[in-house]
Design a protein around this motif. Structure first.
Motif, PDB file in Angstrom:
ATOM      1  N   ARG A   1       2.127   1.681  -3.194  1.00  0.00           N
ATOM      2  CA  ARG A   1       1.353   2.235  -4.585  1.00  0.00           C
ATOM      3  C   ARG A   1       1.158   4.080  -3.928  1.00  0.00           C
ATOM      4  NH1 ARG A   1      -1.557  -3.132  -3.122  1.00  0.00           N
ATOM      5  NH2 ARG A   1      -2.321  -1.758  -1.708  1.00  0.00           N
ATOM      6  N   GLU A   2       1.466   4.427  -2.897  1.00  0.00           N
ATOM      7  CA  GLU A   2       0.870   5.367  -2.346  1.00  0.00           C
ATOM      8  C   GLU A   2       2.075   6.243  -3.188  1.00  0.00           C
ATOM      9  OE1 GLU A   2       0.399   5.834   1.167  1.00  0.00           O
ATOM     10  OE2 GLU A   2      -1.583   5.075   1.727  1.00  0.00           O
ATOM     11  N   HIS A   3       3.682   5.883  -3.265  1.00  0.00           N
ATOM     12  CA  HIS A   3       4.687   6.459  -3.453  1.00  0.00           C
ATOM     13  C   HIS A   3       4.803   6.676  -5.150  1.00  0.00           C
ATOM     14  CE1 HIS A   3       8.883   8.086  -3.050  1.00  0.00           C
ATOM     15  NE2 HIS A   3       9.158   7.016  -4.164  1.00  0.00           N
ATOM     16  N   THR A   4       4.283   5.668  -5.647  1.00  0.00           N
ATOM     17  CA  THR A   4       4.531   5.351  -7.659  1.00  0.00           C
ATOM     18  C   THR A   4       2.927   6.744  -7.723  1.00  0.00           C
ATOM     19  OG1 THR A   4       3.219   2.956  -7.370  1.00  0.00           O
ATOM     20  CG2 THR A   4       5.763   3.745  -6.980  1.00  0.00           C
ATOM     21  N   GLY A   5       2.295   6.433  -7.349  1.00  0.00           N
ATOM     22  CA  GLY A   5       0.783   7.153  -7.724  1.00  0.00           C
ATOM     23  C   GLY A   5       0.269   6.465  -8.273  1.00  0.00           C
TER      24      GLY A   5
ATOM     25  N   ALA B   1       1.067  -0.866  -0.575  1.00  0.00           N
ATOM     26  CA  ALA B   1      -0.280   0.331   0.065  1.00  0.00           C
ATOM     27  C   ALA B   1       1.014   1.457   0.091  1.00  0.00           C
ATOM     28  CB  ALA B   1      -1.216   0.145   1.576  1.00  0.00           C
ATOM     29  N   ALA B   2       1.822   0.989   1.050  1.00  0.00           N
ATOM     30  CA  ALA B   2       3.120   2.488   0.672  1.00  0.00           C
ATOM     31  C   ALA B   2       3.315   2.609  -0.324  1.00  0.00           C
ATOM     32  CB  ALA B   2       3.802   2.326   1.717  1.00  0.00           C
TER      33      ALA B   2
END
Length: 475
Positions: free
Chosen positions: A471-475, A468-469
């Protein structure tokens, strides 16, 4: 203050501690302190007058306990920090109430320390002659103690008295480590005047273990250059991947070359209690010294390390100094603990060690350690089965080295950047906590499992949070 005042405050303190420990799983593992809470602690003013104990405890409950490091939580997988053993927490209060100096003398803490140091040696199968070790603040200090003994022995063999003359003019003493050796070894070499440039980094094999052939070649090169090889540092569980060196061939070489073999067991030495991985520790008992931390895998509340040595006379030769005001004619042949290390006034660490070990017993400790290693292997299986994750090293103890590798074309630079950012991102989310490091030339995530209260469901949460982190980082 009356005894009734203290008793009432002690009950309140016990309730605060019990509520804190009982409520861990209901709270985030860790979250950044808000600015106001941080400033409350940073800007605290020096009080001109005293405050009642009940007010102080209320402050602790409001301003301190709600903001933990997180290591008591079963989803804390960071660094090598354990949850506190309840028996050790309780014993720490009694030890503080006595508040002795455990330097020496005929009082309970001195005799109890001799017993628990022997227990620790028995747990890991290390030989323990009387006087062959002492408790320290941690393995960093234990390493200084052990390497000082190694340095002085080597200097005497070369005709030098380091304690009187120092190292000036002596050919350099050379030690051998790997790229995964803990930084406390370098600090010890620097503090002891050896110089970090005289620590040779020896190649490790693909399994992360020191390569005896490369070690032999390095020793030969240094002898040919007129230097004095004196020390090899092996690991009973590296902090990066948990790798355990092959002790027998290293011990053979050290015996042949007359080198001191020191084992860094800070994190991993107690892994020998798990029958599933005990074979990895064959030859550990052949070391000249072993440094390890009861405040890691055993859960003894910080601080507590331990230095064990094969020959107690080497420690005493390096440290014994008894001024007239500390003479104790009744001390016996072992003398005082302060003759075996750097500390004169020493805290009563032994009681919390005794309580932690006695509460669980050898079998209980072994079961706790076996549970965490089994969970680590299970985490490795979950990572291997997930196409978005990559296991980077064999799981040898209870540390798992891996990284996120999202689907799609991603070059090594981008992968390194992503995995470098992930630990902090996971920590901020509050549901799990892990840390990162470099393994060779790659950024990695590392999960260290020390808490026997951790479950397989917690492992699933950890991996979900990593993804999840990501996905947040890569957008």
């Amino acid at each position: 203050m009356t005894s009734d005042d203290f008793r009432a405050a002690a009950h309140t303190a016990a309730d605060l501690a019990a509520d804190h420990l009982a409520g861990l799983t209901a709270r985030p593992v860790w979250q950044p302190m808000d600015d106001a809470a941080r400033r409350t602690l940073l800007d605290a003013t020096l009080p001109a007058t005293g405050r009642p104990l009940d007010e102080l405890l209320a402050t602790v409950g409001r301003d301190v306990l709600p903001y933990p490091m997180g290591n008591g939580h079963p989803r804390f997988f960071g660094w090598v920090n354990s949850a506190p053993a309840p028996a050790g927490v309780l014993a720490a209060l009694a030890a503080a109430a006595m508040n002795p100096s455990s330097a020496g003398g005929d009082h309970a803490d001195v005799h109890l320390e001799r017993a628990v140091v022997r227990w620790i040696a028995e747990l890991v199968g290390f030989p323990h002659p009387p006087g062959g070790g002492l408790l320290t603040s941690g393995t960093s200090m234990a390493t200084i103690v052990c390497l000082a003994a190694a340095r002085d022995r080597a200097a005497r063999a070369a005709g030098w008295d380091v304690r009187e003359d120092g190292l000036a003019g002596m050919p350099p003493l050379v030690g051998y480590v790997t790229g995964e050796t803990h930084s406390c070894v370098r600090k010890a070499a620097e503090l002891l005047g050896l110089g970090s440039k005289h620590l040779r980094t020896v190649a490790a094999g693909p399994d992360g273990r020191l390569d005896p052939a490369a070690l032999r070649a390095a020793i030969a090169r240094d002898r040919a250059a007129g230097l004095l090889p004196f020390l090899v540092v092996a690991s009973a569980g590296t902090v990066g991947t948990g790798a355990v060196d092959a002790f027998d061939p290293i011990a053979d070489l050290c015996a042949e070359e007359r080198l001191w073999l020191h084992v860094d067991g800070a994190y991993g030495a107690f892994g020998v209690l798990d029958p599933e991985i005990a074979h990895r520790y064959a030859g550990l008992a052949r070391a000249d010294s072993l440094a390890l931390d009861p405040h890691k895998w055993l859960g003894v509340p910080v601080d507590c390390g331990c230095a064990l040595v094969r020959d107690p006379a080497e420690l005493r030769a390096a440290f014994s100094l008894v001024p007239s005001y500390l003479r104790d004619e009744a001390a016996g042949e072992l003398g005082w603990f302060s003759e075996y290390g750097t500390e004169q006034t020493r805290p009563f660490r032994a009681l919390k060690v005794w309580a932690t070990i006695a509460h669980r017993g050898r079998d209980g400790l072994a079961a706790d350690i076996a549970r965490t290693t089994a969970l680590a292997r299970r985490l490795g299986e979950l990572i291997t089965a997930d196409p978005e994750l990559e296991l980077l090293a064999e799981v040898q103890t209870s540390i798992v080295a891996f990284r996120l590798r999202p689907a799609g074309p991603t070059d090594d630079t981008a992968l390194d950047a992503l995995n470098r950012e992930l630990p902090a991102a996971v920590q901020r989310r509050g549901r799990a906590f892990l840390t990162g490091a470099r393994l060779g030339d790659r950024e990695m995530l590392r999960a260290c499992l020390l808490n026997p209260a951790t479950t397989e469901a917690d492992l699933v949460v950890l991996l979900d949070e990593v993804k999840a982190a990501g996905r947040e980082h890569t957008g």
